[in-house]
Design an enzyme around this catalytic site. Sequence first.
Site, PDB file in Angstrom:
ATOM      1  N   ASN A 187       9.354 -11.753  -7.991  1.00  0.00           N
ATOM      2  CA  ASN A 187      10.402 -11.602  -6.983  1.00  0.00           C
ATOM      3  C   ASN A 187      10.162 -12.661  -5.918  1.00  0.00           C
ATOM      4  OD1 ASN A 187      11.381  -9.246  -8.257  1.00  0.00           O
ATOM      5  ND2 ASN A 187       9.907  -7.975  -7.162  1.00  0.00           N
ATOM      6  N   GLN A 229      11.135  -9.161  -2.938  1.00  0.00           N
ATOM      7  CA  GLN A 229       9.731  -9.471  -2.618  1.00  0.00           C
ATOM      8  C   GLN A 229       9.316  -8.759  -1.343  1.00  0.00           C
ATOM      9  OE1 GLN A 229       8.734 -13.622  -2.025  1.00  0.00           O
ATOM     10  NE2 GLN A 229       6.538 -13.217  -2.072  1.00  0.00           N
ATOM     11  N   HIS A 234       4.446  -9.817 -11.664  1.00  0.00           N
ATOM     12  CA  HIS A 234       4.277  -8.456 -12.192  1.00  0.00           C
ATOM     13  C   HIS A 234       4.214  -8.540 -13.717  1.00  0.00           C
ATOM     14  CE1 HIS A 234       5.714  -6.210  -8.499  1.00  0.00           C
ATOM     15  NE2 HIS A 234       6.284  -7.386  -8.263  1.00  0.00           N
ATOM     16  N   HIS A 241       3.091 -13.409  -6.461  1.00  0.00           N
ATOM     17  CA  HIS A 241       2.489 -12.572  -7.500  1.00  0.00           C
ATOM     18  C   HIS A 241       3.468 -12.403  -8.641  1.00  0.00           C
ATOM     19  CE1 HIS A 241       4.513 -10.085  -4.472  1.00  0.00           C
ATOM     20  NE2 HIS A 241       4.887  -9.295  -5.476  1.00  0.00           N
ATOM     21  N   ASP A 262      -1.303  -2.737 -10.134  1.00  0.00           N
ATOM     22  CA  ASP A 262      -0.386  -2.473  -9.019  1.00  0.00           C
ATOM     23  C   ASP A 262      -0.615  -1.041  -8.550  1.00  0.00           C
ATOM     24  OD1 ASP A 262       2.029  -1.713  -7.519  1.00  0.00           O
ATOM     25  OD2 ASP A 262       2.845  -3.614  -8.212  1.00  0.00           O
TER      26      ASP A 262
HETATM   27  P1  AMP Z   1       7.038  -7.220  -4.627  1.00  0.00           P
HETATM   28  O1  AMP Z   1       8.101  -6.232  -4.277  1.00  0.00           O
HETATM   29  O2  AMP Z   1       7.407  -8.111  -5.800  1.00  0.00           O
HETATM   30  O3  AMP Z   1       6.573  -8.015  -3.431  1.00  0.00           O
HETATM   31  O4  AMP Z   1       5.813  -6.380  -5.144  1.00  0.00           O
HETATM   32  C1  AMP Z   1       4.725  -6.037  -4.360  1.00  0.00           C
HETATM   33  C2  AMP Z   1       3.877  -5.084  -5.175  1.00  0.00           C
HETATM   34  O5  AMP Z   1       2.584  -5.035  -4.610  1.00  0.00           O
HETATM   35  C3  AMP Z   1       4.410  -3.656  -5.222  1.00  0.00           C
HETATM   36  O6  AMP Z   1       4.669  -3.289  -6.575  1.00  0.00           O
HETATM   37  C4  AMP Z   1       3.284  -2.836  -4.602  1.00  0.00           C
HETATM   38  O7  AMP Z   1       3.102  -1.600  -5.237  1.00  0.00           O
HETATM   39  C5  AMP Z   1       2.075  -3.737  -4.792  1.00  0.00           C
HETATM   40  N1  AMP Z   1       1.015  -3.574  -3.827  1.00  0.00           N
HETATM   41  C6  AMP Z   1       1.116  -3.593  -2.466  1.00  0.00           C
HETATM   42  N2  AMP Z   1      -0.098  -3.433  -1.914  1.00  0.00           N
HETATM   43  C7  AMP Z   1      -0.995  -3.337  -2.941  1.00  0.00           C
HETATM   44  C8  AMP Z   1      -2.404  -3.157  -3.008  1.00  0.00           C
HETATM   45  N3  AMP Z   1      -3.163  -3.047  -1.915  1.00  0.00           N
HETATM   46  N4  AMP Z   1      -2.985  -3.109  -4.226  1.00  0.00           N
HETATM   47  C9  AMP Z   1      -2.232  -3.229  -5.338  1.00  0.00           C
HETATM   48  N5  AMP Z   1      -0.897  -3.391  -5.348  1.00  0.00           N
HETATM   49  C10 AMP Z   1      -0.278  -3.438  -4.160  1.00  0.00           C
END
Ligand code: AMP
Length: 142
Positions: free
Chosen positions: A89, A96, A104, A102, A33
């Site tokens: 999420n 989300q 985590h 995805h 992440d």
């Molecule tokens: P969520 O809030 O569950 O949708 O989590 C999305 C996650 O994606 C967050 O923790 C971000 O830091 C991560 N994220 C967004 N863009 C990227 C990226 N290009 N590479 C890696 N992680 C990402």
Amino acid sequence: MTRDPDCVFCKIVAGKIPASVVLESDTALAFLDVGPLAEGHLLVIPREHYADLSAMPPEEAASMASLIPSLGRAARKVTGAEGFNVLVNEGRVAGQEVPHVHAHIIPRAVDDGLGYRWKPKQYAEGKAAELTGRYREALTGE
Ligand code: AMP
């Protein structure tokens, strides 16, 4: 392969933007992440674009989930974490931000300051039975 051209995780799957990929399978991908809650925070995604977990066919969900035990063992080994949280999420209301499903994997250590502010409630008399019935009905034919 279903892809959304505007989806950041589809772009990672397609190799159009970089990611720190740690594990790949035919159907899923795991990478660091970019905004970690803890060192070594991982995301595991299906290659196929599904907006969220409940949009996934069971076999795709199972395929993605099958990577989690080895990713978790690796997270412990690499970061020295004593444990980890697996978190999905679903929906903006649940936090989300990226609408490509995805999970985590968040390495945890004692006193790391992470955690939930969940306050367990109690069911009123009869409510648990009513909800059980409604769930069973909703799940009929699933
Ligand atoms: P969520 O809030 O569950 O949708 O989590 C999305 C996650 O994606 C967050 O923790 C971000 O830091 C991560 N994220 C967004 N863009 C990227 C990226 N290009 N590479 C890696 N992680 C990402």
